[in-house]
Structure formats: C-alpha cells, structure tokens
Design an enzyme around this catalytic site. Structure first.
Site, PDB file in Angstrom:
ATOM      1  N   SER A 156     -10.744  -0.214   3.529  1.00 48.40           N
ATOM      2  CA  SER A 156      -9.904  -0.451   4.713  1.00 48.40           C
ATOM      3  C   SER A 156      -9.434   0.886   5.273  1.00 48.40           C
ATOM      4  O   SER A 156      -8.825   1.665   4.554  1.00 48.40           O
ATOM      5  CB  SER A 156      -8.664  -1.253   4.347  1.00 48.40           C
TER       6      SER A 156
ATOM      7  N   GLU B 222      -4.691   3.688   6.567  1.00 50.90           N
ATOM      8  CA  GLU B 222      -4.412   3.533   5.142  1.00 50.90           C
ATOM      9  C   GLU B 222      -4.959   4.731   4.374  1.00 50.90           C
ATOM     10  O   GLU B 222      -4.442   5.099   3.330  1.00 50.90           O
ATOM     11  CB  GLU B 222      -5.074   2.242   4.640  1.00 50.90           C
TER      12      GLU B 222
ATOM     13  N   ARG C 102       0.829  -1.223   0.000  1.00 50.40           N
ATOM     14  CA  ARG C 102       0.000   0.000   0.000  1.00 50.40           C
ATOM     15  C   ARG C 102       0.860   1.268   0.000  1.00 50.40           C
ATOM     16  O   ARG C 102       0.531   2.246   0.686  1.00 50.40           O
ATOM     17  CB  ARG C 102      -0.919   0.032   1.230  1.00 50.40           C
TER      18      ARG C 102
HETATM   19  N1  EPU Z   1     -10.511 -10.754   9.678  1.00 50.31           N
HETATM   20  C1  EPU Z   1     -11.165 -10.872  10.880  1.00 50.31           C
HETATM   21  N2  EPU Z   1     -12.157  -9.979  11.169  1.00 50.31           N
HETATM   22  C2  EPU Z   1     -12.525  -8.992  10.316  1.00 50.31           C
HETATM   23  C3  EPU Z   1     -11.842  -8.857   9.085  1.00 50.31           C
HETATM   24  C4  EPU Z   1     -10.826  -9.738   8.788  1.00 50.31           C
HETATM   25  O1  EPU Z   1     -10.879 -11.753  11.677  1.00 50.31           O
HETATM   26  O2  EPU Z   1     -13.430  -8.234  10.665  1.00 50.31           O
HETATM   27  C5  EPU Z   1      -9.418 -11.702   9.348  1.00 50.31           C
HETATM   28  C6  EPU Z   1      -9.885 -13.049   8.874  1.00 50.31           C
HETATM   29  O3  EPU Z   1      -9.057 -14.001   9.481  1.00 50.31           O
HETATM   30  C7  EPU Z   1      -9.589 -13.099   7.392  1.00 50.31           C
HETATM   31  C8  EPU Z   1      -8.418 -12.142   7.290  1.00 50.31           C
HETATM   32  O4  EPU Z   1      -8.617 -11.191   8.318  1.00 50.31           O
HETATM   33  O5  EPU Z   1      -9.240 -14.367   7.005  1.00 50.31           O
HETATM   34  C9  EPU Z   1      -8.330 -11.434   5.978  1.00 50.31           C
HETATM   35  O6  EPU Z   1      -9.553 -10.744   5.719  1.00 50.31           O
HETATM   36  P1  EPU Z   1      -9.929 -10.171   4.278  1.00 50.31           P
HETATM   37  O7  EPU Z   1      -9.746 -11.218   3.250  1.00 50.31           O
HETATM   38  O8  EPU Z   1     -11.250  -9.512   4.371  1.00 50.31           O
HETATM   39  O9  EPU Z   1      -8.769  -9.121   4.008  1.00 50.31           O
HETATM   40  P2  EPU Z   1      -8.059  -7.981   4.861  1.00 50.31           P
HETATM   41  O10 EPU Z   1      -6.650  -8.388   5.083  1.00 50.31           O
HETATM   42  O11 EPU Z   1      -8.871  -7.642   6.046  1.00 50.31           O
HETATM   43  C10 EPU Z   1      -7.166  -6.796   2.729  1.00 50.31           C
HETATM   44  C11 EPU Z   1      -7.209  -5.442   2.096  1.00 50.31           C
HETATM   45  C12 EPU Z   1      -8.557  -5.185   1.440  1.00 50.31           C
HETATM   46  C13 EPU Z   1      -8.781  -6.284   0.405  1.00 50.31           C
HETATM   47  C14 EPU Z   1      -8.740  -7.633   1.108  1.00 50.31           C
HETATM   48  C15 EPU Z   1      -8.890  -8.794   0.175  1.00 50.31           C
HETATM   49  C16 EPU Z   1      -5.672  -4.056   3.390  1.00 50.31           C
HETATM   50  C17 EPU Z   1      -5.531  -2.906   4.304  1.00 50.31           C
HETATM   51  N3  EPU Z   1      -6.933  -4.422   3.065  1.00 50.31           N
HETATM   52  O12 EPU Z   1      -8.085  -6.782   3.806  1.00 50.31           O
HETATM   53  O13 EPU Z   1      -8.489  -3.950   0.754  1.00 50.31           O
HETATM   54  O14 EPU Z   1     -10.017  -6.116  -0.253  1.00 50.31           O
HETATM   55  O15 EPU Z   1      -7.447  -7.775   1.770  1.00 50.31           O
HETATM   56  O16 EPU Z   1      -7.714  -9.048  -0.482  1.00 50.31           O
HETATM   57  O17 EPU Z   1      -4.669  -4.617   2.951  1.00 50.31           O
HETATM   58  C18 EPU Z   1      -8.977  -1.625   0.811  1.00 50.31           C
HETATM   59  O18 EPU Z   1      -7.775  -1.442   0.695  1.00 50.31           O
HETATM   60  O19 EPU Z   1      -9.788  -0.665   0.898  1.00 50.31           O
HETATM   61  C19 EPU Z   1      -9.472  -2.996   0.907  1.00 50.31           C
HETATM   62  C20 EPU Z   1     -10.746  -3.262   1.122  1.00 50.31           C
END
Ligand code: EPU
Length: 337
Positions: free
Chosen positions: A238, A333, A164
């Site tokens: 995010s 972010e 990012r």
């Molecule tokens: N999780 C939780 N609780 C939550 C959210 C997530 O426990 O409320 C844990 C779960 O274990 C899940 C893991 O986090 O397996 C990953 O969750 P998710 O796939 O939703 O992805 P993220 O790491 O929370 C990142 C990006 C998102 C992107 C998703 C999918 C960042 C800051 N965010 O989120 O990007 O859509 O991966 O690849 O890296 C954005 O940048 O605006 C955005 C939405």
C-alpha cells in the site's frame, strides 16, 4: 564488520529504485551493533536502518550511513497452558516468524501472513491486515538507544500504537534501534474472521479452519491474487494509508456516493483509499515507467526503470484528484527518503 562506501541500494528496496548510500554496513548480531554505535562513521553521519526495504521510497542517494539489519533468531521465552511468549530478533523476515508460530499451532499472527518486511519494521508501523494488527499480540519491543547504546524495553502502551503508526515513527523517530519483538500468542483456537473478504473466501472455498495454518494459507492466497510480487514488479505494498473521516464528512459523502465502502474502527469511519483512487480512474493506469496496480489501486508500481521522483509525481497527481473529487487528503504510508 565492514563499512562500505557508495553502496548500491537497488537490490535492497522492493521498489527496485536506483540509489546509493554514502556508507553502508550490515549488522548480524548485537555485538556488531554495539561496535557500530561507537564508530565515528556512525556517530557523525545521518543514519538509516533498513530491513527488507519493503516500505521505503528512495528519491535520491542517501547522504549518510545505511545499516542493514540481519540479526536473526526466534525463541519461545515462556509458556503456560494458555499462552506463549515468542521472541524474534528484528532482522528475521516477518513471514518466517508467522510460519514458526503457525507450525507450532499458535494463534495470533496468522492473519498477518506474507506481509513483506522484517520483524523489526513491524512495530514501526503497527502492521495490519485482514482484521488483525500487531498491537493486538505485542508484548514488548526491545531496543537500543542509538545515542547511548543503552538497552530499553518498551511495553505495548509505551509504543503508542495507532493505525499504521507508533512512537518509533513519530516522537522517537531514528532514536531507537529495534533489536527484538516479543509477542504473546494463544495456544488455543482464536480465529479472527472479522474481515469480510477473508470470511467470504473461506466460505466460498469451503475451507474448514482446523488450525492457524489454514488461515495463514487462505490469507496468503488472497494476498497473492491481489498484490503484485515485488520480485516481478517493483512496489512497496500500500502506497497510501486508508482515510479516516468524521461523521459529518462521511454523511456528506454518502449522499453523493451511496456505494462508498467503509469500515468502523476506533469510533471513526475508515474509507479504503484504494476505492477512492479507483473512482478517480487511476486503477491500472500507467504513466511512463510508473503506474497504479491493476488489481489493487492502493499499490504504485515501478515498471522497470522508474526513479523515486517519478513515483512521487504520480502519487501527487493521485492525491490531487482524490482531493478534488472527494475533498479527502491521502497520506503516503511508505517512508519517503
Ligand atoms: N478497494 C477498491 N479498489 C481497489 C482496492 C480496494 O474499491 O483497487 C476497496 C474494496 O471495496 C475493498 C476495500 O477497498 O472491499 C478493501 O480492500 P482490501 O481488502 O484490498 O484492503 P485495503 O483497505 O485496500 C488494507 C491494507 C493492506 C492489507 C489489506 C487487507 C492499508 C493501507 N492497507 O488495504 O496492507 O493487506 O487491508 O487487510 O491499510 C500494506 O500495508 O502494504 C498492505 C498491503
């Protein structure tokens, strides 16, 4: 090109926050941009370039000039039997570019479907989702030096991409206007199913992936099931970045929290900030006009009348509780203005 005074920005940021710009202009092509660069209202004021406003938090009125980027156009520059170079102007909506490429059967950005924002904002923060990142397919970034009006093309290395992150967010912040992005995409199948949530979704729904549109559709469905639509409820995706931890800290945390999800990336261990926030009891919580989304704790929402300050206050409380429970520092972010 008209320069407006005291312009209302509430429809131009996906948090839906009320803020005004002292001056405001919309650019539709490179010629307007060149004219703008020599206008005293531009040269003598602080500037802010705005795309879709999907990664920005206004905490006050903007005492300078806001330039809304509406420069349109997508074209295929060159192709051979294996790859294709696609150039998109920076005011194009990112997902429209995804649709352009998947419709033609190209592979490379289908995992990045439905990411809100414009093409110009994509290299700024090296957008990423579902196992893919812009830097994996980026060929070059075309820019204008806002001081001299000179054109400069950055190759991938010069963009200094990180998670990012890019040179445009750091060393060269506000120095260059991104006018176009060139991507190198594959004409052959190049499935990226490294992200478990995506692979599981395809298995569970028995999706047979025949082309990049099939992946795009699956990613869009996953996103829509978790992330709030800014048209219905103000948010900027995010709010925080995920957290990278060193090995010692990771081992220490795993002893206390053996179920902590984690991913290896760039020889570091990434812990989902959404999980950390959820563990602190914030998921689905509402505080006055603001809250933490009920399906993705990484997303802060505006229930209608919130101010940027209220969102910052909530963010600070979340940062403090994650720090207290895990000893980890969350960083936003979104760009705070
Ligand atoms: N999780 C939780 N609780 C939550 C959210 C997530 O426990 O409320 C844990 C779960 O274990 C899940 C893991 O986090 O397996 C990953 O969750 P998710 O796939 O939703 O992805 P993220 O790491 O929370 C990142 C990006 C998102 C992107 C998703 C999918 C960042 C800051 N965010 O989120 O990007 O859509 O991966 O690849 O890296 C954005 O940048 O605006 C955005 C939405």
């Amino acid at each position: 090109m008209k320069i407006h005074k005291d312009y209302n920005l509430s429809g131009l940021n996906t948090f839906g926050l009320a803020a005004k710009a002292k001056f405001f202009a919309e650019v539709n092509n490179e010629e307007e941009l060149r004219k703008l660069f020599v206008d005293p209202l531009f040269t003598e004021n602080t500037r802010l370039f705005l795309g879709k406003g999907s990664n920005i938090l206004f905490t006050k009125d903007f005492d300078g000039i806001v330039i809304l980027n509406k420069i349109q156009g997508i074209e295929v520059l060159r192709e051979n039997t294996k790859t294709v170079l696609v150039k998109s102007m920076s005011g194009v909506i990112w997902h429209d570019l995804v649709v352009f490429t998947t419709k033609r059967g190209y592979w490379g950005i289908e995992n990045l479907s439905l990411i809100p924002g414009t093409v110009g904002a994509a290299p700024m923060q090296n957008i990423g989702a579902y196992g893919a990142e812009l830097r994996n397919v980026l060929e070059s970034v075309e820019t204008f030096d806002v001081k001299t009006g000179e054109k400069r093309i950055f190759n991938k290395e010069e963009c200094e991409f990180g998670y990012r992150d890019s040179i445009f967010k750091n060393k060269l912040k506000n120095r260059y206007f991104i006018s176009a992005v060139v991507l190198k995409l594959s004409k052959f199948e190049k499935k990226n199913l490294t992200y478990k949530i995506l692979a599981d979704y395809l298995n569970k729904n028995k999706v047979e992936v025949k082309n990049s549109s099939d992946i795009s559709k699956a990613v869009a469905e996953i996103r829509c099931s978790k992330l709030p639509d800014p048209k219905l409820i103000g948010n900027a995706g995010s709010f925080f970045k995920n957290v990278f931890v060193g090995e010692n800290k990771f081992n220490e945390l795993m002893k206390i929290f053996p179920d902590m999800p984690h991913f290896e990336e760039d020889n570091m261990i990434k812990v989902p900030a959404g999980w950390l926030i959820e563990q602190c009891g914030w998921k689905g919580k509402r505080v006055g006009n603001v809250g933490v989304h009920e399906r993705q704790a990484l997303v802060l929402v505006n229930y209608g009348e919130a101010t940027g300050r209220e969102i910052i206050e909530l963010a600070n409380k979340i940062i403090a509780s994650v720090k207290e429970k895990f000893g980890l520092e969350l960083t936003p972010e979104v760009n705070i203005v």
